[in-house]
Design a protein around this motif. Structure first.
Motif, mmCIF file in Angstrom:
data_model
loop_
_atom_site.group_PDB
_atom_site.id
_atom_site.type_symbol
_atom_site.label_atom_id
_atom_site.label_comp_id
_atom_site.label_asym_id
_atom_site.label_seq_id
_atom_site.Cartn_x
_atom_site.Cartn_y
_atom_site.Cartn_z
ATOM 1 N N LEU A 58 2.571 -67.775 47.487
ATOM 2 C CA LEU A 58 1.710 -68.876 47.052
ATOM 3 C C LEU A 58 2.024 -70.144 47.851
ATOM 4 C CD1 LEU A 58 -0.468 -69.894 45.135
ATOM 5 C CD2 LEU A 58 1.333 -70.427 43.474
ATOM 6 N N TRP A 105 -2.581 -69.569 35.264
ATOM 7 C CA TRP A 105 -2.567 -70.501 36.387
ATOM 8 C C TRP A 105 -3.625 -70.156 37.434
ATOM 9 C CZ3 TRP A 105 -1.833 -68.406 41.175
ATOM 10 C CH2 TRP A 105 -1.291 -67.122 41.232
ATOM 11 N N GLN A 106 -4.088 -68.883 37.467
ATOM 12 C CA GLN A 106 -5.051 -68.455 38.489
ATOM 13 C C GLN A 106 -6.410 -69.150 38.349
ATOM 14 O OE1 GLN A 106 -3.373 -66.415 36.436
ATOM 15 N NE2 GLN A 106 -2.637 -64.562 37.498
ATOM 16 N N SER A 146 -8.310 -70.391 48.848
ATOM 17 C CA SER A 146 -8.287 -70.622 47.398
ATOM 18 C C SER A 146 -8.428 -69.312 46.640
ATOM 19 C CB SER A 146 -9.406 -71.587 46.996
ATOM 20 O OG SER A 146 -9.245 -72.849 47.603
ATOM 21 N N PHE A 184 -7.144 -72.042 40.766
ATOM 22 C CA PHE A 184 -7.438 -71.621 42.134
ATOM 23 C C PHE A 184 -8.821 -70.978 42.232
ATOM 24 C CE2 PHE A 184 -2.810 -71.892 42.166
ATOM 25 C CZ PHE A 184 -2.586 -72.558 43.360
ATOM 26 N N ALA A 185 -9.201 -70.230 41.195
ATOM 27 C CA ALA A 185 -10.537 -69.626 41.195
ATOM 28 C C ALA A 185 -11.620 -70.701 41.153
ATOM 29 C CB ALA A 185 -10.675 -68.684 40.001
ATOM 30 N N SER A 231 5.476 -66.831 35.565
ATOM 31 C CA SER A 231 4.423 -65.899 35.959
ATOM 32 C C SER A 231 4.713 -65.187 37.278
ATOM 33 C CB SER A 231 3.092 -66.651 36.074
ATOM 34 O OG SER A 231 2.742 -67.284 34.859
ATOM 35 N N LEU A 232 5.315 -65.906 38.243
ATOM 36 C CA LEU A 232 5.497 -65.350 39.588
ATOM 37 C C LEU A 232 6.955 -65.204 39.994
ATOM 38 C CD1 LEU A 232 2.710 -67.355 41.485
ATOM 39 C CD2 LEU A 232 2.658 -64.933 40.853
ATOM 40 N N ALA A 239 -5.287 -67.131 46.945
ATOM 41 C CA ALA A 239 -4.158 -67.586 46.135
ATOM 42 C C ALA A 239 -4.130 -66.915 44.763
ATOM 43 C CB ALA A 239 -4.203 -69.105 45.983
ATOM 44 N N VAL A 240 -5.293 -66.550 44.257
ATOM 45 C CA VAL A 240 -5.370 -65.882 42.951
ATOM 46 C C VAL A 240 -4.659 -64.540 42.984
ATOM 47 C CG1 VAL A 240 -6.958 -64.962 41.210
ATOM 48 C CG2 VAL A 240 -7.530 -67.066 42.433
ATOM 49 N N LEU A 241 -4.553 -63.918 44.163
ATOM 50 C CA LEU A 241 -4.045 -62.553 44.296
ATOM 51 C C LEU A 241 -2.587 -62.482 44.729
ATOM 52 C CD1 LEU A 241 -7.152 -61.111 46.210
ATOM 53 C CD2 LEU A 241 -6.753 -61.108 43.725
ATOM 54 N N LEU A 279 4.579 -71.550 36.612
ATOM 55 C CA LEU A 279 4.608 -70.622 37.745
ATOM 56 C C LEU A 279 5.874 -69.762 37.812
ATOM 57 C CD1 LEU A 279 2.986 -72.760 40.604
ATOM 58 C CD2 LEU A 279 1.969 -70.861 39.326
#
Length: 398
Positions: free
Chosen positions: A100, A162-163, A88, A166-167, A38-39, A91-93, A35
């Motif tokens: 997050l 990582w998305q 959920s 959550f998807a 990525s974020l 969270a992907v967005l 994470l």
């Protein structure tokens, strides 16, 4: 006109809802080390993604337990699943790890509803003896979820970013909430309004409930704190791949399943309290051995696996009967009792994870220290809150 669900299908739907809420932590677990890359953010901040979900679940459990005593739990169940699904997908967005963490707090709160309402639905739709059996089965399924979900999460991480985790949670939540909404009229409503004097404090004041609930919370909480931090430690300070975490979990699961399958038969033969105490006495020293090995600078993965096997065998032996005893000791208020037990488990996990997060880059010893300390609290709960000799003799003869 809505057709009634058969008992087996209703149980499966209830179990899916509770497992979905629990898996919301562990399915995401293998993605946590990636994470920050990525974020943005730090490794310690990434650990708060796990702690926020556990804390949100803690808040939701207490809130839904109280709401369920005042409003129709069937409608609350649908709302809980629907809002879990929405958070959920959102969270992907998220654009940053801070957002997050905020969404994980809400996701945990909304996903806790099924675990609160499940005992009441099961008790109202089964005879007393049958309800105890089904509640024990549900408890076993819930206990397995923290072990199995990270393996699925590691597979999803290998498929993409990582998305995906959550998807998948959003997709499963959508399916479960849609089926639940379709058949919610088949679920039993409240048999009666709660008595005015009944509350969380009524249950908490009971010494027997505290003994079983706290020992269960600390025993499982010690394992969850270790599991939450294991991916970051293995892929960071120990310099291994995420596949090593999967191996660790598979070995732990195998021993948990063996212990869980023996749990009920051992309780019938030797007494429930003795089995709970023995499992805790296996779990705690095993964690201490991990701490001693880590403090000595040991990094051999095979040794860690061997000790982790003992930890999981100890909890597997005591876990199912320990959870059931706590629910039985909740004075018939299964929803509030279940909320308190699960809230205690996740509260322990949240606090333990938050405390160890700043030290996660220092190696194995911080996790081992936390696991040992928390497991010892579980053992201390059994000793400090043990019943009188007369009550102990009476219980062992049942």
């Amino acid at each position: 006109m809505t057709k009634n669900l058969p008992p087996g299908a209703m149980f499966a739907l209830i179990a899916c809802g509770t497992v979905l809420g629990i898996a919301g932590t562990d399915l995401v677990l293998p993605a946590v080390p990636s994470l920050p890359q990525s974020l943005g953010g730090t490794t310690a901040l990434a650990q708060l993604v796990l702690a926020a979900y556990a804390l949100g679940t803690l808040i939701g459990l207490i809130a839904f337990g109280e709401l369920g005593a005042r409003f129709d739990p069937r409608k609350l169940l649908v709302w809980s699943l629907g809002l879990f699904t929405l958070t959920s997908f959102l969270a992907v967005l998220v654009p940053s790890i801070e957002w997050l963490i905020v969404l994980r707090l809400a996701q945990g709160a909304f996903g806790s509803g099924p675990a609160v309402f499940a005992p009441g639905f099961i008790s109202s739709s089964n005879s007393h003896d049958r309800a105890a059996t089904v509640l024990g089965r549900l408890g076993s399924i819930e206990s397995l979820t923290p072990a199995l979900a990270p393996i699925a999460g590691a597979y999803l991480l290998a498929l993409g970013g990582w998305q995906i985790s959550f998807a998948v949670l959003g997709g499963l939540g959508l399916a479960v909430s849609a089926v639940t909404w379709r058949y919610v009229a088949s679920f039993p409503g409240r048999d009666r309004a709660p008595t005015p004097h009944q509350s969380y404090m009524t249950i908490i004041r009971d010494r027997a409930f505290l003994r079983y609930a706290l020992s269960q919370a600390f025993s499982l909480g010690s394992i969850l704190v270790f599991v939450f931090g294991a991916p970051a430690v293995l892929t960071g300070p120990l310099g291994k791949g995420i596949q090593y975490f999967v191996i660790l979990q598979v070995c732990g699961i195998a021993m948990f399943v063996i212990g869980a399958n023996l749990s009920s038969s051992l309780a019938r033969r030797f007494g429930t309290d003795r089995v709970i105490a023995t499992g805790t006495c296996v779990l705690t020293p095993a964690f201490f051995l991990i701490l001693v090995y880590a403090a000595a600078g040991g990094e051999n993965f095979a040794v860690l696996v061997a000790l982790w096997i003992i930890v999981n065998l100890g909890f597997g032996t005591r876990g199912p009967v320990g959870f059931h005893q706590a629910i039985v000791a909740s004075q018939g208020d299964h929803s509030r009792g279940a909320a308190l037990v699960i809230a205690s488990i996740l509260g322990t996990a949240a606090i333990g994870t938050a405390i160890t997060a700043p030290f996660i880059g220092m190696g194995l010893w911080p996790l081992a220290s936390a696991g040992t300390a928390i497991a010892f609290l579980g053992l201390l709960s059994l000793v400090a809150l043990r019943p009188s000799a007369a009550r102990s003799t009476s219980r062992s003869q049942r």
